[in-house]
Design an enzyme around this catalytic site. Structure first.
Site, PDB file in Angstrom:
ATOM      1  N   TYR A  49      16.590  30.125   4.181  1.00  0.00           N
ATOM      2  CA  TYR A  49      15.534  31.022   4.633  1.00  0.00           C
ATOM      3  C   TYR A  49      15.715  31.407   6.104  1.00  0.00           C
ATOM      4  CZ  TYR A  49      12.905  30.053   0.360  1.00  0.00           C
ATOM      5  OH  TYR A  49      12.503  29.949  -0.953  1.00  0.00           O
ATOM      6  N   ARG A  68      -9.423   0.400  15.511  1.00  0.00           N
ATOM      7  CA  ARG A  68      -9.515   0.996  14.180  1.00  0.00           C
ATOM      8  C   ARG A  68     -10.544   0.193  13.408  1.00  0.00           C
ATOM      9  NH1 ARG A  68      -3.993   1.650  10.764  1.00  0.00           N
ATOM     10  NH2 ARG A  68      -4.341  -0.582  10.547  1.00  0.00           N
ATOM     11  N   LYS A 126       0.844  -1.192   0.000  1.00  0.00           N
ATOM     12  CA  LYS A 126       0.000   0.000   0.000  1.00  0.00           C
ATOM     13  C   LYS A 126       0.882   1.246   0.000  1.00  0.00           C
ATOM     14  CE  LYS A 126      -0.429   0.047   5.031  1.00  0.00           C
ATOM     15  NZ  LYS A 126      -1.337   0.087   6.189  1.00  0.00           N
ATOM     16  N   MET A 129      12.151  23.672  -0.033  1.00  0.00           N
ATOM     17  CA  MET A 129      11.223  22.795  -0.740  1.00  0.00           C
ATOM     18  C   MET A 129      11.926  21.825  -1.680  1.00  0.00           C
ATOM     19  SD  MET A 129       7.896  23.714  -3.085  1.00  0.00           S
ATOM     20  CE  MET A 129       7.034  24.523  -1.749  1.00  0.00           C
TER      21      MET A 129
END
Length: 338
Positions: A236, A126, A33, A284
């Site tokens: 930054y 769950r 998954k 980023m």
């Protein structure tokens, strides 16, 4: 050509499968998954499909199952995340096996003649039925999930609850509860182990009893190399100021690629085995590193995960788990099967 690569060592992946099977004496349901935990479901399944030790695959949702079928996966695919109205046709068309964990899931599948597996909640809180037994001729398997494998008392309690449930069934083909960490319990009444993280060489606990080989190498290229003067800000918010002339490299890998910003100032990357301190905030698309006393140049590879550190190592520094780091790996990272 790519700026960042996740290299998958097939030989080690196969050896991990065999080691887990030898240890448990059971076949594997390979959990793929979330794009095989970020590794690349297509690439992983193309390798595992041909192994006799792998009995089936497990995904979270119908869409992931369809993707694998379209890519040519032939083995059984379990959909762990339940059944929603409107998905019933896909289960039939793509020969997917639903894992039902609620009466509403069974309602959706009324009149549809396909094998199903039933999930029981033995202490995870769950998905899963609690004490309600599902009597349905289509049931081929039952499963549960250990919530805290390192908590032996709770895990034993879950195992006992699950065993009481399984005694109400006959002729099951699949009974599974053991995860990567859960294999330590050697549950005698289960037929399969359901493994994700350990396949990829990441150990779910210290002193793990199964010998695992590293499967993944994550690396990115240097975009820039230059010497900054003393007192020069880096990244930054001027989050780092050089205290001497510093040879700074810019690596083509940032938080959009999966290197969490919380690792700024904590983690090292590596160049030919030499640790490179991350300077300032991870951005980023890029991270800055100290290249002092190296001969690194633009275009060279920098190791993020591999021989010198694992996803587990980075996760500890970030205050998280390796699953989160791995599943956040960007699609723009090229997956390379070695």
């Amino acid at each position: 050509m790519s700026r960042a690569e996740l290299r998958i060592k097939v030989e080690n992946l196969v050896e991990n499968v065999k080691s887990l099977c030898r240890f448990s004496q059971k076949p594997i349901i390979a959990v793929v998954k979330a794009d095989a935990y970020g590794v690349g479901a297509m690439q992983v399944c193309s390798v595992l499909e041909g192994l006799k030790e792998v009995s089936a695959f497990a995904v979270a949702c119908v869409e992931e199952g369809i993707e694998l079928r379209k890519a040519g996966t032939k083995k059984k695919i379990l959909v762990l995340g339940g059944v929603l109205k409107g998905e019933e046709r896909a289960f039939v068309e793509y020969a997917l096996t639903p894992v039902v964990s609620h009466r509403e899931h069974l309602k959706v599948l009324e009149g549809i003649d396909i094998p199903i597996q039933v999930k029981y909640d033995t202490g995870m809180g769950r998905l899963g039925f609690l004490e309600e037994l599902v009597k349905d001729r289509r049931v081929e398997g039952v499963l549960s999930h250990l919530s805290s494998p390192l908590d032996e008392d709770h895990s034993r309690l879950q195992i006992e609850r699950f065993q009481r449930i399984t005694k109400h069934y006959q002729n099951l083909k699949y009974v599974h509860m053991e995860s990567s960490a859960g294999v330590i319990y050697h549950i005698p009444f289960t037929t399969h182990i359901r493994i994700g993280l350990a396949l990829y060489g990441e150990k779910p606990m210290q002193n793990y009893p199964v010998e695992l080989k590293p499967v993944l190498e994550l690396r990115a290229k240097l975009l820039s190399v230059k010497t900054l003067p003393t007192g020069f800000p880096v990244s930054y918010s001027k989050s780092y100021i050089t205290d001497k002339p510093t040879r700074v490299g810019v690596v083509a890998f940032g938080y959009a690629d999966g290197l969490m910003k919380s690792l700024s100032g904590k983690a090292n990357l590596f160049y030919r085995g030499k640790p490179l301190r991350i300077l300032g905030n991870i951005t980023m698309d890029m991270s800055m590193v100290d290249l002092t006393n190296t001969d690194a140049k633009v275009g060279d590879w920098v190791e993020i995960v591999g021989q010198n550190q694992s996803f587990t190592d980075l996760a500890k520094l970030a205050g998280t788990i390796p699953y989160e780091l791995m599943t956040n790996l960007s699609s723009r990272i090229r997956r390379v099967v070695l």
